[in-house]
Design an enzyme around this catalytic site. Structure first.
Site, short mmCIF file in Angstrom:
data_model
loop_
_atom_site.label_atom_id
_atom_site.label_comp_id
_atom_site.label_asym_id
_atom_site.label_seq_id
_atom_site.Cartn_x
_atom_site.Cartn_y
_atom_site.Cartn_z
N HIS A 24 0.81 -1.23 0.00
CA HIS A 24 0.00 0.00 0.00
C HIS A 24 0.84 1.28 0.00
CE1 HIS A 24 -2.43 -3.17 2.04
NE2 HIS A 24 -3.36 -2.72 1.23
N HIS B 239 0.85 -1.19 11.54
CA HIS B 239 0.77 -0.94 10.10
C HIS B 239 -0.35 0.05 9.81
CE1 HIS B 239 3.39 -4.32 8.58
NE2 HIS B 239 3.36 -4.52 9.88
N CYS C 96 -1.60 0.69 7.07
CA CYS C 96 -2.60 0.16 6.12
C CYS C 96 -3.68 -0.64 6.85
CB CYS C 96 -1.93 -0.68 5.03
SG CYS C 96 -1.01 -2.11 5.58
ZN LIG Z 1 0.02 -2.63 3.60
#
Ligand SMILES: [Zn+2]
Length: 186
Positions: A78, A144, A146
Site C-alpha cells: 500500500h 501498520h 494500512c
Molecule cells: Zn500494507
C-alpha cells in the site's frame, strides 16, 4: 530515469480530484518526491558500506543484544508506513559488530518497500553474514498504517514477526533468554 518522481505525484494529485495548481499544493509534488526518496534511501546503500569494517576482535561468546531499535518502513502493498521496534541479538564467534551498526543495518532494510516478514529475515541474514555468529535472533513489533487507517481499522493491533537462526533456533534456553531479555514470554 524516465519522468521525474515529482511529475508522477502531480498526476496522482489530479487522479485524486485535486487541483495541483492551487497554492497549497504547488510544491507538493516536489516535496512528496523528495520525502519518498528519503524514505526509500535504503536502495542506495549496501551492507559493505554500512558496516564499513566496524568488526572487532573479541573473545566474548555471550549473547549481544540491541533492544528497541526504532523502525520506520513502508509496506510494499500500500506504500503506507509501518512503525515499530526491532530487537536484534547474536552470539559472537570471535568478532563483534560496532554498536551503532546493528541499528544502521535495520535502517538500511527498513528504508525500502517491505513486508514485515521479509524485513525481519533480511536483517537476520545480514547480521549472520557479517558476524559469522553462532546464532542470530530478530524480533520486530510494528503497527501498520494500512491496517489502522483503512479497511478493518484495527487501531491497536501490533504485528509481531521473528527469525531465529543457529543457536537461537536449536536451543530452547538461548531463545528463552533472548525473549525474556526483550520482555516477552516464550
Ligand atoms: Zn500494507
Amino acid at each position: 530515469m524516465s519522468e521525474p518522481l515529482s511529475q508522477h505525484y502531480h498526476e496522482i494529485l489530479k487522479g485524486l480530484g485535486e487541483d495541483p495548481a492551487r497554492e497549497g499544493l504547488r510544491d507538493t509534488p516536489k516535496r512528496a518526491a523528495k520525502a519518498m526518496q528519503y524514505l526509500c534511501r535504503g536502495y542506495q546503500q549496501s551492507l559493505e558500506e554500512i558496516v564499513n569494517g566496524a568488526l572487532f576482535e573479541s573473545d566474548n561468546d555471550e549473547m549481544v543484544i540491541v533492544r528497541d531499535i526504532e523502525l520506520y518502513s513502508l509496506c510494499e502493498h500500500h506504500l503506507l508506513p509501518f512503525i515499530g521496534k526491532a530487537h536484534v541479538a547474536y552470539i559472537p564467534t570471535g568478532k563483534v559488530l560496532g554498536l551503532s551498526k546493528v541499528a544502521r543495518i535495520v535502517d538500511m532494510y527498513a528504508r525500502r518497500l517491505q513486508i514485515q516478514e521479509n524485513l525481519t529475515k533480511q536483517i537476520a541474514d545480514a547480521v549472520q553474514q557479517v558476524t559469522h555468529a553462532a546464532g542470530v535472533a530478530v524480533v520486530i513489533e510494528a503497527k501498520h498504517m494500512c491496517m489502522m487507517m483503512r479497511g478493518v481499522e484495527k487501531q491497536n493491533s501490533v504485528m509481531s514477526s521473528s527469525v531465529m537462526l543457529g543457536a537461537f533456533r536449536d536451543s530452547y534456553n538461548t531463545r528463552h533468554e533472548f525473549l525474556q531479555l526483550i520482555g516477552r514470554n516464550s
